[in-house]
Design an enzyme around this catalytic site. Structure first.
Site, mmCIF file in Angstrom:
data_model
loop_
_atom_site.group_PDB
_atom_site.id
_atom_site.type_symbol
_atom_site.label_atom_id
_atom_site.label_comp_id
_atom_site.label_asym_id
_atom_site.label_seq_id
_atom_site.Cartn_x
_atom_site.Cartn_y
_atom_site.Cartn_z
ATOM 1 N N GLU A 89 0.810 -1.211 0.000
ATOM 2 C CA GLU A 89 0.000 0.000 0.000
ATOM 3 C C GLU A 89 0.844 1.262 0.000
ATOM 4 O O GLU A 89 2.013 1.273 0.376
ATOM 5 C CB GLU A 89 -1.027 -0.025 1.127
ATOM 6 C CG GLU A 89 -0.567 0.322 2.513
ATOM 7 C CD GLU A 89 -1.733 0.247 3.521
ATOM 8 O OE1 GLU A 89 -2.174 -0.875 3.833
ATOM 9 O OE2 GLU A 89 -2.182 1.306 3.993
ATOM 10 N N CYS A 102 3.765 8.460 0.125
ATOM 11 C CA CYS A 102 4.431 7.533 1.041
ATOM 12 C C CYS A 102 4.475 6.182 0.339
ATOM 13 O O CYS A 102 3.429 5.645 -0.027
ATOM 14 C CB CYS A 102 3.622 7.462 2.333
ATOM 15 S SG CYS A 102 4.151 6.178 3.471
ATOM 16 N N CYS A 109 7.684 -7.059 6.413
ATOM 17 C CA CYS A 109 8.834 -6.447 7.087
ATOM 18 C C CYS A 109 9.381 -7.438 8.110
ATOM 19 O O CYS A 109 8.637 -8.229 8.673
ATOM 20 C CB CYS A 109 8.375 -5.172 7.803
ATOM 21 S SG CYS A 109 9.707 -4.229 8.578
ATOM 22 N N CYS A 113 7.985 -4.628 14.845
ATOM 23 C CA CYS A 113 7.700 -3.665 15.912
ATOM 24 C C CYS A 113 6.319 -3.964 16.519
ATOM 25 O O CYS A 113 5.402 -4.393 15.805
ATOM 26 C CB CYS A 113 7.730 -2.242 15.365
ATOM 27 S SG CYS A 113 9.356 -1.779 14.743
ATOM 28 N N CYS A 116 3.094 -2.215 14.879
ATOM 29 C CA CYS A 116 3.004 -2.015 13.422
ATOM 30 C C CYS A 116 2.388 -3.221 12.725
ATOM 31 O O CYS A 116 2.754 -4.367 13.001
ATOM 32 C CB CYS A 116 4.398 -1.752 12.871
ATOM 33 S SG CYS A 116 4.432 -1.489 11.095
ATOM 34 N N SER A 215 12.828 6.233 13.412
ATOM 35 C CA SER A 215 11.724 5.811 14.267
ATOM 36 C C SER A 215 12.313 5.472 15.634
ATOM 37 O O SER A 215 12.824 4.379 15.844
ATOM 38 C CB SER A 215 11.036 4.579 13.673
ATOM 39 O OG SER A 215 10.502 4.927 12.418
ATOM 40 N N CYS A 334 -1.233 2.182 9.689
ATOM 41 C CA CYS A 334 -0.265 1.748 8.702
ATOM 42 C C CYS A 334 -0.462 0.266 8.407
ATOM 43 O O CYS A 334 -0.444 -0.552 9.307
ATOM 44 C CB CYS A 334 1.139 1.953 9.263
ATOM 45 S SG CYS A 334 1.328 3.469 10.183
HETATM 46 N N1 SAH Z 1 10.647 0.614 8.763
HETATM 47 C C1 SAH Z 1 10.717 2.039 8.663
HETATM 48 C C2 SAH Z 1 9.646 2.669 7.792
HETATM 49 C C3 SAH Z 1 8.251 2.111 7.832
HETATM 50 S S1 SAH Z 1 7.273 2.425 9.242
HETATM 51 C C4 SAH Z 1 10.725 2.657 10.040
HETATM 52 O O1 SAH Z 1 10.701 1.940 11.020
HETATM 53 O O2 SAH Z 1 10.816 3.870 10.140
HETATM 54 C C5 SAH Z 1 6.861 4.124 9.110
HETATM 55 C C6 SAH Z 1 6.577 4.792 10.429
HETATM 56 O O3 SAH Z 1 5.273 4.429 10.922
HETATM 57 C C7 SAH Z 1 7.556 4.408 11.513
HETATM 58 O O4 SAH Z 1 7.902 5.541 12.275
HETATM 59 C C8 SAH Z 1 6.732 3.446 12.350
HETATM 60 O O5 SAH Z 1 7.259 3.311 13.625
HETATM 61 C C9 SAH Z 1 5.361 4.089 12.290
HETATM 62 N N2 SAH Z 1 4.239 3.233 12.649
HETATM 63 C C10 SAH Z 1 4.062 1.942 12.360
HETATM 64 N N3 SAH Z 1 2.902 1.482 12.880
HETATM 65 C C11 SAH Z 1 2.339 2.533 13.502
HETATM 66 C C12 SAH Z 1 1.134 2.706 14.237
HETATM 67 N N4 SAH Z 1 0.299 1.706 14.421
HETATM 68 N N5 SAH Z 1 0.871 3.937 14.731
HETATM 69 C C13 SAH Z 1 1.729 4.965 14.534
HETATM 70 N N6 SAH Z 1 2.868 4.867 13.867
HETATM 71 C C14 SAH Z 1 3.183 3.651 13.362
#
Ligand code: SAH
Length: 346
Positions: A89, A102, A109, A113, A116, A215, A334
């Site tokens: 997406e 974006c 991935c 995390c 996420c 992040s 996301c």
């Molecule tokens: N892997 C990379 C880029 C993808 S995630 C990274 O970690 O930066 C993009 C951003 O969205 C990151 O800052 C991630 O921590 C955040 N993110 C992911 N899931 C989220 C959620 N449920 N709420 C808020 N931010 C989120």
């Protein structure tokens, strides 16, 4: 399949001349690819189109299969299909200064995390440079008005960890800023990473000139380990050292993302610790409301707490903003739209 957007203009020229066609056809093909045209829609001899098809080349790195538009702010979320039927997406956000897309860099991935949705099923595969680029090209085509380019800014912040797919991501950076192609300035590109320190240093050494976004989400290793497995490999001090190196080489201010998880990283003490951590580093902190992901179950801090956190950072002289939430009516979190698409809910 071989995605034609993976190739530079010189490489496209070689493909065309190897097929026995005149070199000037490469310009027609290249221009068509960057307009987001299918092979059939590009003005080329049938013989060349047949050759490309027989050799397994495709003009479309991604195909838009679903799009929802926010009634509130015009944000558009896209589902793209890849040639092997995987889906990813992307999001188009409209701002006064221009439009930001974006894009994703991987299907799934590996980082896993705790908040996420992208990593729920692990890594499926890396995207090629052309597949990343193709998201920009397809959305440009979908939003073009009066021949003006729809997209002015790019954030590598969709699914995947861009520095875990280093070679394809950096090839994408070279392609997207190529004068012959989309010619988007690298200054208008941001890469978001969970903090793979060796790769951050390599990116600095190779001088890409993009904005680096980290992040961070926690002011110390103890809290960070609870939500980001990568924290077991790289401590927050390693990250600060790596981004300092990036700043020294590039002169570009570092952006930190800090998603506010209720009761975990949102206390005033955390704000104090965060202020100490980034002291003296030219940076900006984006405070983000956590999007709720039902499979994960973590909740965001409430607005009051986020404001208090921000006030404390400001009191300590740290530049910060609470990130405006875009497209909140069209499936916030996301990676959530993709999951709904896969499970047939949309
Ligand atoms: N892997 C990379 C880029 C993808 S995630 C990274 O970690 O930066 C993009 C951003 O969205 C990151 O800052 C991630 O921590 C955040 N993110 C992911 N899931 C989220 C959620 N449920 N709420 C808020 N931010 C989120």
């Amino acid at each position: 399949m071989k995605v034609l957007l993976d190739y530079t203009f010189e490489e496209i020229k070689n493909i065309v001349t190897q097929s026995g066609e005149a070199a000037y056809r490469a310009t027609q093909l290249f221009d068509g690819l960057y307009r987001g045209a299918k092979l059939d829609e590009i003005n080329l001899p049938k013989s060349l189109k047949n050759y490309l098809q027989n050799e397994g080349y495709t003009a479309q790195g991604v195909e838009i299969v679903h799009c929802v538009e926010s009634k509130i702010d015009g944000t558009k979320k896209y589902i793209f299909k890849l040639w092997d039927n995987n889906v990813i997406e992307g999001v188009l956000m409209k701002y006064k200064y221009g439009n930001t897309i974006c894009v994703s860099t991987q299907v799934g991935c590996r980082m896993n995390c705790a908040f996420c949705a992208s990593g729920l099923n692990g890594l499926v595969r890396n995207l090629s440079a052309g597949e990343i680029l193709s998201q920009v090209v397809a959305v440009n085509r979908d939003n073009k008005s009066d021949n003006k380019r729809a997209i002015t800014n790019i954030v590598l912040m969709g699914s995947g960890e861009p520095l875990d797919n280093y070679d394809n991501t950096t090839k994408f950076l070279r392609l997207v800023s190529d004068e012959r192609g989309l010619n988007i300035s690298r200054r208008n590109v941001s890469l978001s990473t969970c903090g793979l320190c060796e790769k951050i240093k390599r990116l600095a050494d190779e001088n890409y000139g993009i904005t680096l976004t980290i992040s961070l989400h926690a002011p110390n290793d103890e809290i960070r380990k609870k939500i980001m497995p990568v924290a077991n490999k790289y401590g927050v001090n390693d990250i600060i050292q790596a981004v300092r190196y990036y700043f020294d080489k590039s002169g570009r201010r570092i952006i930190f993302e800090y998603s506010m998880v209720g009761g975990l990283n949102d206390s005033v003490e955390c704000a104090e610790e965060l202020s100490r951590l980034v002291k003296g580093l030219p940076c900006h902190i984006n405070l983000i409301r956590l999007n709720y992901v039902k499979e994960k179950g973590l909740n965001s801090s409430d607005d009051e707490r986020i404001k208090k956190f921000k006030l404390r950072l400001e009191k300590n002289g740290v530049s910060c903003t609470i990130r405006r939430s875009m497209g909140s009516d069209i499936d916030g979190a996301c990676g959530q739209l993709r999951r709904k698409y896969i499970s047939g809910e949309v």
